[in-house]
Design a protein around this motif. Sequence first.
Motif: not given
Length: 450
Positions: A270-271, A402-404, A418-422
Amino acid sequence: MTTELVRGLDLQRGTRVPGRRIVAWAFWDWGSSAFNAVVTTFVFTVYLTSTKGFGETDVTSSVLGWGIGLSGLVVALIAPVTGQRSDGSGRRKFWLAVNTAIVVLCIAGLFFVSPSPVLLWLGVGLLAVGTVFFELAAVNYNAMLVQVSTPRTVGRVSGFGWAMGYFGGIVLLLILYFGFIHPDVGLFGVTSAEGLAVRVSMLLAALWFLLSALPVLLAVPEYHVPGQVQRPRVGFFRSYAVLGRDVAALWRESRRTVWFLLASAIFRDGLTGVFTFGGVLAAGTFGFSAGEVIIFAVAANVVAGLSTLVVGTLDDRVGPKPVIVTALIGLLVSGLVVFFLHDGGQIVFWTAGLALCLFVGPAQSASRTFLSRLVPAGREGEVFGLYATTGRAATFIAPSLFALCITIFGHQYWGIMGILLVLAVGLVILIPVKSPDRAPAEISGSAPTR
């Protein structure tokens, strides 16, 4: 044998590492900004996804996400074994040189990517190959942290390296901005026609990385396998069987190491996503021009570099885990502000985006020191290979989400979620993992042999 589980940092107790050796080591981080800040974050990926000659922004962003994700999957399969083999051969610095050289060639090759839908695939392909070999180089570079630090200084040394990377990014981005990208006619008569300003910037970035990698290769001695942890060398495919046994031994002897590798597999991915897609979101969602993206990048690197320097000392005092947890919470809060207030324009990205940068560097640096305080002597490359596999090298997770999210909801800003979920999942897994505190403790009762 229990001696195989002696910590690498334990063997550094009572030693004094020359300051010039630490600076030489950190200059690789300084040079890596050519790939991290210029190529994958603020210049080339923005060029690929915002230049209409390559296609619509949502399409090019999605292709970029899948390409980087695939490269991460490749690294996930080979990083631990290549790290293990550099440990056993005592050629850690040699492989750092080889992998860095390939990255330099990939960066230089981006000069040939002019705006065309067909050349989009060449650009993404070079980015993917560069990502693979950059991660393999980083395995050996991170493993060398144990060679240039002690249990009392590892947090500061790691933080210094990360900060050097950010400050190197500032200097290089300013050179590129004022030399080629901002002026209508830049140095050597370069203009923006056919993306020439960005493409020439890639040549300078390649030279920057090449020159910055030389100090560590000249000043830091080649790694020598400690006599008490030497193991017989095996063939490449046999290395996977050895790796399997080593992972099983880690699970038995130091289960928190395995859980930390799993947690970092999520949150460090995510970072990476925060910086990889930060410039893409600035241009596509918040309307930043190419020049404005670079100005933001300079400010972001200043914030990240200063915070990482300060927190490196805190890491040595309170331990890495509190640093990581605090940083992840700060990232989640800042990211949610960016998502929900995205209609607020550039001021939202300037404020909340810089807040994100405040937390990224400390989380990255503290993650490296967390593992350094646990890794067995003579297996730094192998364990940092696992670190690459389960963390940043597993870049297929964040880019794919991110893409999904963009594909499902049809708007680029949904990629933020998507990134925050990770990041959130990584934080949840990390919380129960026992901290190594300020100094390496024992693994399975093993004591240092010196």
